[in-house]
Motif scaffolding. Structure first.
Motif, mmCIF file in Angstrom:
data_model
loop_
_atom_site.group_PDB
_atom_site.id
_atom_site.type_symbol
_atom_site.label_atom_id
_atom_site.label_comp_id
_atom_site.label_asym_id
_atom_site.label_seq_id
_atom_site.Cartn_x
_atom_site.Cartn_y
_atom_site.Cartn_z
ATOM 1 N N GLY A 27 0.818 -1.205 0.000
ATOM 2 C CA GLY A 27 0.000 0.000 0.000
ATOM 3 C C GLY A 27 0.850 1.253 0.000
ATOM 4 N N ARG A 30 2.054 2.142 -3.124
ATOM 5 C CA ARG A 30 0.941 2.426 -4.054
ATOM 6 C C ARG A 30 0.889 1.405 -5.195
ATOM 7 N N PHE A 31 1.137 0.120 -4.847
ATOM 8 C CA PHE A 31 1.017 -0.918 -5.871
ATOM 9 C C PHE A 31 -0.459 -1.165 -6.133
ATOM 10 N N GLN A 33 -3.751 -2.940 -6.907
ATOM 11 C CA GLN A 33 -4.155 -4.334 -6.699
ATOM 12 C C GLN A 33 -5.665 -4.464 -6.862
ATOM 13 N N ARG A 38 -10.543 -9.025 1.380
ATOM 14 C CA ARG A 38 -10.727 -8.381 2.698
ATOM 15 C C ARG A 38 -9.774 -9.071 3.668
ATOM 16 N N GLU B 98 -3.614 1.827 3.857
ATOM 17 C CA GLU B 98 -2.686 0.925 3.164
ATOM 18 C C GLU B 98 -3.419 -0.186 2.404
ATOM 19 N N HIS B 99 -4.536 -0.663 2.967
ATOM 20 C CA HIS B 99 -5.197 -1.822 2.356
ATOM 21 C C HIS B 99 -6.356 -1.441 1.442
ATOM 22 N N TRP B 102 -4.862 3.215 -0.842
ATOM 23 C CA TRP B 102 -3.599 3.331 -1.565
ATOM 24 C C TRP B 102 -3.380 2.260 -2.629
ATOM 25 N N ILE B 103 -4.296 1.301 -2.720
ATOM 26 C CA ILE B 103 -4.035 0.236 -3.692
ATOM 27 C C ILE B 103 -4.993 0.264 -4.873
ATOM 28 N N SER B 104 -5.942 1.191 -4.852
ATOM 29 C CA SER B 104 -6.876 1.239 -5.975
ATOM 30 C C SER B 104 -7.446 2.647 -6.102
ATOM 31 N N ARG B 109 -15.682 0.967 -5.416
ATOM 32 C CA ARG B 109 -15.272 -0.304 -4.812
ATOM 33 C C ARG B 109 -14.510 -0.074 -3.509
ATOM 34 N N ASN B 110 -13.668 0.956 -3.494
ATOM 35 C CA ASN B 110 -12.922 1.261 -2.273
ATOM 36 C C ASN B 110 -13.861 1.560 -1.124
ATOM 37 N N GLU B 112 -16.971 0.619 -0.747
ATOM 38 C CA GLU B 112 -17.618 -0.632 -0.323
ATOM 39 C C GLU B 112 -16.678 -1.457 0.554
ATOM 40 N N LYS B 113 -15.416 -1.526 0.123
ATOM 41 C CA LYS B 113 -14.447 -2.317 0.886
ATOM 42 C C LYS B 113 -14.223 -1.702 2.264
ATOM 43 N N ASP B 116 -16.975 -2.601 4.507
ATOM 44 C CA ASP B 116 -16.802 -3.985 4.959
ATOM 45 C C ASP B 116 -15.777 -4.071 6.087
ATOM 46 N N LEU B 117 -14.653 -3.370 5.924
ATOM 47 C CA LEU B 117 -13.597 -3.455 6.939
ATOM 48 C C LEU B 117 -14.068 -2.862 8.266
#
Lengths: 192, 660
Positions: A27, A30-31, A33, A38, B98-99, B102-104, B109-110, B112-113, B116-117
């Motif tokens: 993260g 900034r890869f 994915q 979850r 981070e999860h 920063w990854i999308s 979708r972020n 929604e995720k 969920d978290l």
């Protein structure tokens, strides 16, 4: 039918010391994915009960990924070795309850391997997309309830699998119509 | 239960790709959530203030913060929760930075995720119980592994601070790479003159116990109470008797032994004292080359020794020490220049490494400070330096910069011109990285005052021509080819992690990167800590570092150790295994599985057995929870209920979405 547009349900169990850090590193770097995964943080991959994985797959997840420290590099010395033994057995056991073993994978990612984590997530998510949605498995879910029953926990509600909440002494082992005796299962898991 | 949720924007870090307001709104629908809001910076003073205020005003029993990784700020928020009167374990974090963020870049979708978290965190929090830490005694002693300049500095600082220091060095003498250097940049100070007195201090300090020629074999225990097994390799010389007189060295008949202190540019004897300033100044026999061990003959040193110190039957000794903290200061090794075949290292005698050159420049080296061509012993008139050999080179899997080669190359070029005024010095470089204090000026001096020719470009090939070498390369600034006839070629070899570093990391239970360098806990804010509490890093074992940086980090690590061990008692993490005695069947599986021996069997009055957790020994891995056939042992804060609550939180929503 593989459908690349829909989102799949993927759960990851990550050990706090290596893989969770690796996912953080990915993260921070900034890869980019896939977003479906979850993450559930556990102290060690040795904390991951194979039943968590089975439970997740039978309750609606399309895939489960477990990730820990590389063998020999465990924060708790040997937790990931226990994990490897348990999870490998689980992987072979899944087809017996009718689950495609491709829906479950265990990998090793260290805290410095952000790019490796990205690759693992991407690959696994693609694999789940290729496998398509997990079929609803009433039969398997019932089997799971039976297994849960053998653990002496409430099997009345499929999603109330709370050992410590029940606080009751273990129920009598049914034994007769079970696919696999839970005691045998435990023996194989933890035996040398 | 009354739960409060705070969703952090983290400035734009999260808010740019996650709809934080929507997440906070969604959280209001979750069970037991009575309050939910979003905040620009949850970790800021006002952010933490809001958390405290809402806990007090709304009488919350638990808090979820959705922000960065718990590895970053869990401790921060736990303190805030505690200040407001809650137990600090009534807190959960959802990692939406981070999860997620920063990854999308997919905002929908972020979001929604993230929802969920947060849902998972709330469900987990509903099963949280207040936990209280126990305190335990600590050993006010520190183990320092490696006695180069970083280990020496850390040892002296810790000892001065009142700690007992166990200093372990695998070589025969302390001093590390710095003891091999002639001069240091940018002051051109004599290296061993600076280091020597510190080495003597280590040898004489009453609080420092030095184990040279020793290696850490095993580390067990935990912060405050580590137990370390140290293998003291046999020097075959009784060091309590040896006076370091050197009589044995003069008489030893094996004289063709590679001298590792001098980087192999000369030979030494099978019984040696590596260099005049060695600490401890004691002789040791290398059994792989000594005639007594290889052929069963000789025995001259035993006859000659005036102190009767030689003992050919001496065995390795394994000792055990108890320490409260560990500093790893294992330093670096150098890239093997033979891997870059185009430069001819190992094939042509006049192609040498920078450290070999350093030994040649040193007055206490084999040439007494005279630069000589290894092939014929003549003074070279043209010396070519090639930078970045095994650094910034993906073709040899060394993509990183070794940090100090630019500077030592400038220093060596200056020294060359000092030693041989009528010589020419050329440097082939990629970029000059001179970022330290006074460094850029130093490189300028090399170029301007000492007339060192800097050529920007890579060398393609080094090949012999008569008794000289031709260095062929590119000058990328002029866009032309260059050929230089050289008498001596010096390869500025890069740094590698110390030989055996990954194995040591595994013993210390710390992480290392793909190149064997140890991993710090946080690259910016916890640069000397590791993820194993009580284990710290100093010097080049973490990444290539020059002397000032190594010394600074060593003092920092010593400071951390002193702060840690300044307390008489430490608090243990209460996230440990707990036995539900009523369920336990006394099978003893958990006792056999526990890697720490933290579980023992207790006999009840009726003679049956039940498991019992030794609270300060348990490290909270949870292996036993999975092992227990009746789920009688649960890891607090990570119980089956909690992890399954997280699974269920996801599965239930997923099933509901499909069915609707």
């Amino acid at each position: 039918m593989p459908d690349m547009d829909r989102d799949y349900r993927i759960i990851g169990f990550l050990c706090n010391w290596c893989s969770y850090g690796g996912a953080d590193a990915a993260g921070v770097a900034r890869f980019s994915q896939p977003t479906e995964l979850r993450i559930i943080r556990v102290p060690c991959s040795g904390r991951v009960d194979p039943m968590f994985v089975a439970k997740a797959l039978l309750s609606g997840a399309d895939g489960v990924l477990v990730s820990g420290c590389h063998p020999r590099d465990c924060h708790y010395t040997e937790g990931n070795l226990y994990a490897r033994r348990r999870l490998e057995l689980l992987r072979r056991f899944l087809p017996i309850i009718g689950v495609d073993e491709g829906r479950f994978e265990y990998v090793w990612v260290s805290a410095s391997e952000g790019s490796r984590w990205r690759d693992m997530v991407t690959k696994f998510t693609e694999k789940i997309h290729a496998l398509g949605p997990m079929p609803r498995m009433a039969e398997a879910a019932r089997t799971l309830c039976t297994l849960e029953g053998m653990l002496g926990v409430s099997s009345a509600q499929p999603d109330m699998w709370h050992a410590d909440a029940a606080g009751k002494p273990p129920a009598q082992r049914p034994g007769q119509n079970a696919l696999l005796s839970m005691d045998d299962y435990k023996e194989v898991m933890d035996g040398e | 239960m009354r739960i409060g949720v705070m969703v952090c924007h983290c400035g734009n870090n999260i808010a740019a790709t996650v709809d934080c307001e929507a997440v906070a709104l969604a959280a209001r629908e979750f069970p037991d959530v009575v309050f939910s809001t979003d905040h620009m910076y949850a970790c800021s003073d006002p952010g933490q203030g809001t958390i405290e205020k809402t806990i007090r005003e709304l009488k919350l029993d638990g808090v979820v913060v959705a922000s960065c990784s718990p590895r970053m700020h869990e401790v921060t928020f736990r303190r805030a929760v505690e200040r407001a009167g809650l137990n600090r374990y009534m807190f959960e974090m959802a990692n939406i930075r981070e999860h997620v963020a920063w990854i999308s870049l997919d905002r929908k979708r972020n979001t929604e995720k993230a929802i969920d978290l947060v849902r998972m965190a709330v469900e987990k929090l509903r099963y949280d119980r207040p936990l209280t830490a126990k305190s335990f005694e600590v050993q006010k002693r520190v183990l320092i592994i490696g006695a180069g300049v970083a280990g020496i500095q850390a040892a002296l600082d810790c000892a001065e601070g009142g700690l007992d220091v166990i200093l372990v060095e695998r070589r025969q003498s302390i001093g590390g790479v710095m003891s091999k250097l002639d001069k240091t940049f940018p002051t051109v100070d004599c290296s061993v003159c600076v280091l020597g007195p510190k080495m003597v201090d280590v040898g004489q300090h009453p609080r420092i116990t030095l184990h040279a020629l020793s290696e850490v074999e095993e580390l067990s225990g935990y912060v405050g109470n580590f137990e370390v097994k140290i293998r003291k390799k046999s020097p075959f010389v009784d060091w309590t008797k040896c006076t370091g007189c050197g009589a044995c060295l003069e008489k030893c008949p094996s004289r063709k032994v590679r001298d590792s202190h001098n980087e192999g540019i000369c030979t030494t004897t099978a019984i040696t004292i590596p260099f005049p300033q060695a600490i401890p100044k004691r002789a040791a026999i290398d059994p792989t080359v000594c005639l007594r061990f290889t052929k069963g003959k000789c025995g001259v040193c035993q006859k000659i020794c005036p102190a009767d110190a030689i003992d050919y039957d001496m065995a390795d000794e394994v000792i055990t020490e108890k320490v409260g903290a560990v500093i790893a200061a294992t330093g670096l090794d150098l890239f093997d220049h033979k891997k870059c075949g185009e430069y001819g290292g190992g094939r042509y005698p006049d192609v040498i490494t920078s450290l070999q050159y350093e030994r040649m420049l040193s007055a206490s080296g084999p040439t007494a400070g005279h630069i000589k061509r290894p092939s014929n012993g003549e003074e070279p008139k043209t010396v070519v330096f090639i930078a970045c050999v095994g650094s910034r080179d993906r073709s040899v899997d060394r993509p990183y910069c070794s940090n100090f080669c630019c500077m030592y190359t400038a220093k060596q070029a200056i020294l060359t011109r000092d030693h041989i005024p009528d010589s020419r010095a050329y440097v082939f470089y990629m970029d000059i990285r001179a970022t330290g204090k006074g460094y850029e000026e130093f490189v300028r001096r090399a170029q301007e005052e000492y007339d060192v020719q800097y050529i920007r470009g890579r060398v393609a090939q080094v090949y012999p021509d008569g008794n000289q070498l031709v260095v062929r390369g590119a000058d990328t600034l002029l866009g032309s080819q260059v050929e230089i006839k050289a008498d001596l070629v010096v390869l500025a070899v890069g740094a590698e992690s110390a030989h055996g570093a990954p194995e040591l990391a595994e013993k210390l239970r710390i992480s290392y990167d793909a190149y064997g360098f140890f991993l710090e806990s946080h690259p910016k804010l916890r640069p000397v800590e590791t993820n194993t509490v009580g284990v710290f890093l100093a010097g080049a074992c973490q990444a290539p570092k020059d002397i000032p940086a190594s010394v600074a980090q060593a003092s920092a690590a010593a400071g951390k150790v002193l702060a840690l061990l300044s307390k008489d008692k430490l608090e243990s993490d209460p996230q440990i295994a707990q036995v539900q005695t009523i369920r336990c069947i006394g099978c003893g599986k958990c006792e056999r599985t526990c890697p720490f021996g933290a579980i023992r069997m207790r006999e009840l009055r009726d003679g049956s057995k039940r498991a019992e957790v030794v609270e300060t020994v348990c490290q909270g891995c949870g292996i036993c929870s999975v092992t227990c056939p009746v789920r009688a042992i649960q890891l607090a804060h990570f119980t089956d209920s909690q992890l399954l609550a997280e699974v269920n939180a996801l599965c239930r929503t997923w099933t509901e979405t499909t069915e609707s």
